[in-house]
Design a protein around this motif. Structure first.
Motif, short mmCIF file in Angstrom:
data_model
loop_
_atom_site.label_atom_id
_atom_site.label_comp_id
_atom_site.label_asym_id
_atom_site.label_seq_id
_atom_site.Cartn_x
_atom_site.Cartn_y
_atom_site.Cartn_z
N SER A 57 0.85 -1.18 0.00
CA SER A 57 0.00 0.00 0.00
C SER A 57 0.90 1.23 0.00
O SER A 57 1.84 1.32 0.78
N THR A 58 0.62 2.17 -0.87
CA THR A 58 1.43 3.38 -0.97
C THR A 58 0.60 4.58 -0.53
O THR A 58 -0.52 4.76 -1.00
N VAL A 59 1.17 5.38 0.38
CA VAL A 59 0.48 6.57 0.86
C VAL A 59 1.37 7.79 0.71
O VAL A 59 2.60 7.68 0.74
N HIS A 86 9.90 8.35 -1.85
CA HIS A 86 10.05 9.67 -2.47
C HIS A 86 9.88 10.74 -1.40
O HIS A 86 9.10 10.58 -0.46
N GLU A 87 10.64 11.83 -1.56
CA GLU A 87 10.51 12.96 -0.65
C GLU A 87 10.48 14.24 -1.47
O GLU A 87 11.26 14.40 -2.40
N SER A 88 9.56 15.13 -1.13
CA SER A 88 9.46 16.42 -1.79
C SER A 88 9.58 17.51 -0.74
O SER A 88 8.72 17.63 0.13
N LYS A 89 10.64 18.28 -0.82
CA LYS A 89 10.81 19.38 0.12
C LYS A 89 9.99 20.59 -0.31
O LYS A 89 9.62 21.41 0.51
N LEU A 90 9.67 20.68 -1.60
CA LEU A 90 8.90 21.81 -2.10
C LEU A 90 7.50 21.84 -1.49
O LEU A 90 7.04 22.89 -1.03
N ILE A 91 6.83 20.68 -1.47
CA ILE A 91 5.49 20.65 -0.88
C ILE A 91 5.49 19.93 0.47
O ILE A 91 4.44 19.61 1.02
N LYS A 92 6.67 19.68 1.01
CA LYS A 92 6.84 19.05 2.33
C LYS A 92 6.04 17.77 2.44
O LYS A 92 5.07 17.67 3.21
N SER A 93 6.43 16.78 1.66
CA SER A 93 5.71 15.50 1.68
C SER A 93 6.66 14.34 1.44
O SER A 93 7.77 14.52 0.95
N ILE A 94 6.19 13.15 1.82
CA ILE A 94 6.90 11.90 1.53
C ILE A 94 5.89 10.89 1.00
O ILE A 94 4.71 10.96 1.30
N THR A 95 6.39 9.98 0.18
CA THR A 95 5.59 8.86 -0.29
C THR A 95 6.18 7.61 0.35
O THR A 95 7.40 7.41 0.29
N VAL A 96 5.32 6.81 0.95
CA VAL A 96 5.77 5.66 1.73
C VAL A 96 5.02 4.41 1.28
O VAL A 96 3.80 4.44 1.09
N LYS A 97 5.75 3.32 1.12
CA LYS A 97 5.14 2.01 0.84
C LYS A 97 5.09 1.23 2.15
O LYS A 97 6.08 1.12 2.85
N GLU A 99 1.11 -4.83 3.10
CA GLU A 99 -0.33 -4.96 3.31
C GLU A 99 -0.67 -5.38 4.74
O GLU A 99 -1.72 -5.02 5.26
N ASP A 100 0.22 -6.14 5.39
CA ASP A 100 -0.09 -6.63 6.74
C ASP A 100 0.29 -5.63 7.83
O ASP A 100 0.13 -5.91 9.01
N LYS A 101 0.77 -4.46 7.46
CA LYS A 101 1.14 -3.43 8.44
C LYS A 101 0.06 -2.36 8.50
O LYS A 101 -0.47 -1.94 7.48
N VAL A 102 -0.25 -1.94 9.69
CA VAL A 102 -1.21 -0.86 9.89
C VAL A 102 -0.41 0.33 10.42
O VAL A 102 0.31 0.20 11.40
N HIS A 103 -0.51 1.45 9.74
CA HIS A 103 0.23 2.62 10.21
C HIS A 103 -0.73 3.59 10.90
O HIS A 103 -1.93 3.60 10.64
N THR A 104 -0.19 4.39 11.80
CA THR A 104 -1.01 5.33 12.56
C THR A 104 -0.72 6.77 12.19
O THR A 104 -1.14 7.68 12.92
#
Length: 70
Positions: free
Chosen positions: A2-4, A33-44, A47-52
């Motif tokens: 899952s990518t968020v 991926h990391e974007s400093k311009l819009i202050k964001s990261i993309t994380v994979k 499927e069996d992990k739940v993130h908070t």
């Protein structure tokens, strides 16, 4: 997997992006991926992990998806 996309909310300092990266990694995620311009990261996440991360009031979390134009 899952990518968020995790984006810092308005008014949150850029240094908080490092905290988001550490939290994502600690919860089993892989920063792809990391974007400093819009202050964001993309994380994979496996499927069996739940993130908070979506419960943190400093971040906006949305599932990454393909955008198409016609």
């Amino acid at each position: 997997m899952s990518t968020v996309m995790i984006t810092l909310k308005s008014g949150v300092g850029a240094d908080e992006l490092e905290n988001a990266k550490k939290e994502a990694i600690n919860q089993g995620g892989e920063v792809v991926h990391e974007s400093k311009l819009i202050k964001s990261i993309t994380v994979k996440f496996p499927e069996d992990k739940v993130h908070t991360l979506s419960t943190n009031d400093k971040y906006s979390v949305e599932h990454d998806q393909e955008v198409k134009t016609q």
